[in-house]
Design a protein around this motif. Sequence first.
Motif: not given
Length: 444
Positions: A179-189, A289-293, A333-335, A437-441
């Motif tokens: 359930f956790l892996f299907d719900h989050l789709r992220s190993t780090r999460a 790991a950077a992308l998965d974060g 420290g977040d990602f 968290g997401a600066d778009s230019k």
Amino acid sequence: MGEPLILVIKTAAGTAIRRIPDASPLPDAATQGYAAEDAVRDAAATWGLPDFVFPPEQQRTASGTRELGDGLLLVGDQAAVIQSKSRVGPTDKPERELSWLNKNVTKALSQGRGTVRRLKLAAAAMTNARGRTIQVAGGDYAWLTVVVVDHADPPRGYLPPPAPTDVPAIVILRRDWEFLFDHLRSTRAVLAYLRRAAGSDAVELGEEPRRYHEYALADIDAIPGAVDPAVASLLDTKPWEKLSVARAPLHPAGHDEQAPHVMLRMIMEDVAETPIPEGRDADLLLMLAALDGLPVEHRTELGRTLIRFIESATQHTKPGTLIHSRTVIPSPGDFTPLQFVVASRLSEEARDALMIRLQVLHHDYSTAIGDWEHCTLGVMLTPSTVPGRLWDTSTTALWGDQGQPPEVIEEARAIINEAASRAASADEDHDPGTRPGADSKPDS
């Protein structure tokens, strides 16, 4: 099989019914214990990434050899020892099933502790499910023991014992692991949630999905904090108000739109399959790991933006290279800081655009947080000329102080600002909006 778990979730938006599926069936022909171990690792490799899943290896000890758990999860500096215990021939006698649980969970917790201790004493060469081998030194990771119990109908009321070690530990059903892996789709999460839950009071075996949703509802009600002052200066929009990133998202990843999540998974698969020099497998895993974060809550918006950029780049017919960019700036420290560039073709101009932006991001972020010992990852997407592929992926990563003189960084910054000004003037799909968290230019 036991009764399905059905949760009634009450939110400000209304009441939802969520059914937690039973664990996936095991192959009939396989030995059940080994089949359960395979299923646990397969779930993590399918919904997470196979690059973070390490099947067990034998390590020599003074008395012979020992198996390093039933598998490991390694993502960035986070790690988990997986111990799988499968009940063969369960009875309808609760006292016998409770006895089996007590014996096997206690044994699994001890085995997990032993694996962490041995890896801290001596590094081991381990090969992940993608086939890449790295040296795993226990002291490089923050460890967690996860005991995954495969039981068709566990007795009610079983409360797992505390772990006999300073390594955090948690005991869950295989159904709840899936359930956790299907719900989050992220190993780090998933590891972040399990570590959070392991730091709380134990719940009855089988109650993990209920606890997860309690956390999710609490996270929704949490008051967002201010943007970390260290990175506030890197963003262009004020006043600062941090968007709430749910640590335990209530809705499954991709519930609102699957395509953006599929795109990000495809990018990670492209990175994972990138040929690299011998001995650099660990560096590739850090990039993954950077992308998965990237927080699950941000993935829909980012993936949607990259799809839009790809569509724009594909339609570009004017001379020169059209370049869009998206910078992802985390709180410390977040990602990992991420720089995405989408170009209408693979050219020197596109490569320079990625490197210039990556150098400036790495310098500015490292200076702001006062720490250069992290990875800043750059990803470039270009329309593919290969039939059946939509785009090609290129990656570049920076670690540590690059030794760039201040005047070089300022010159690079001036190039970026000039490109942004040209894009705004030309009205080239410009989206100046920024957020923590997401600066778009987008630039051309």
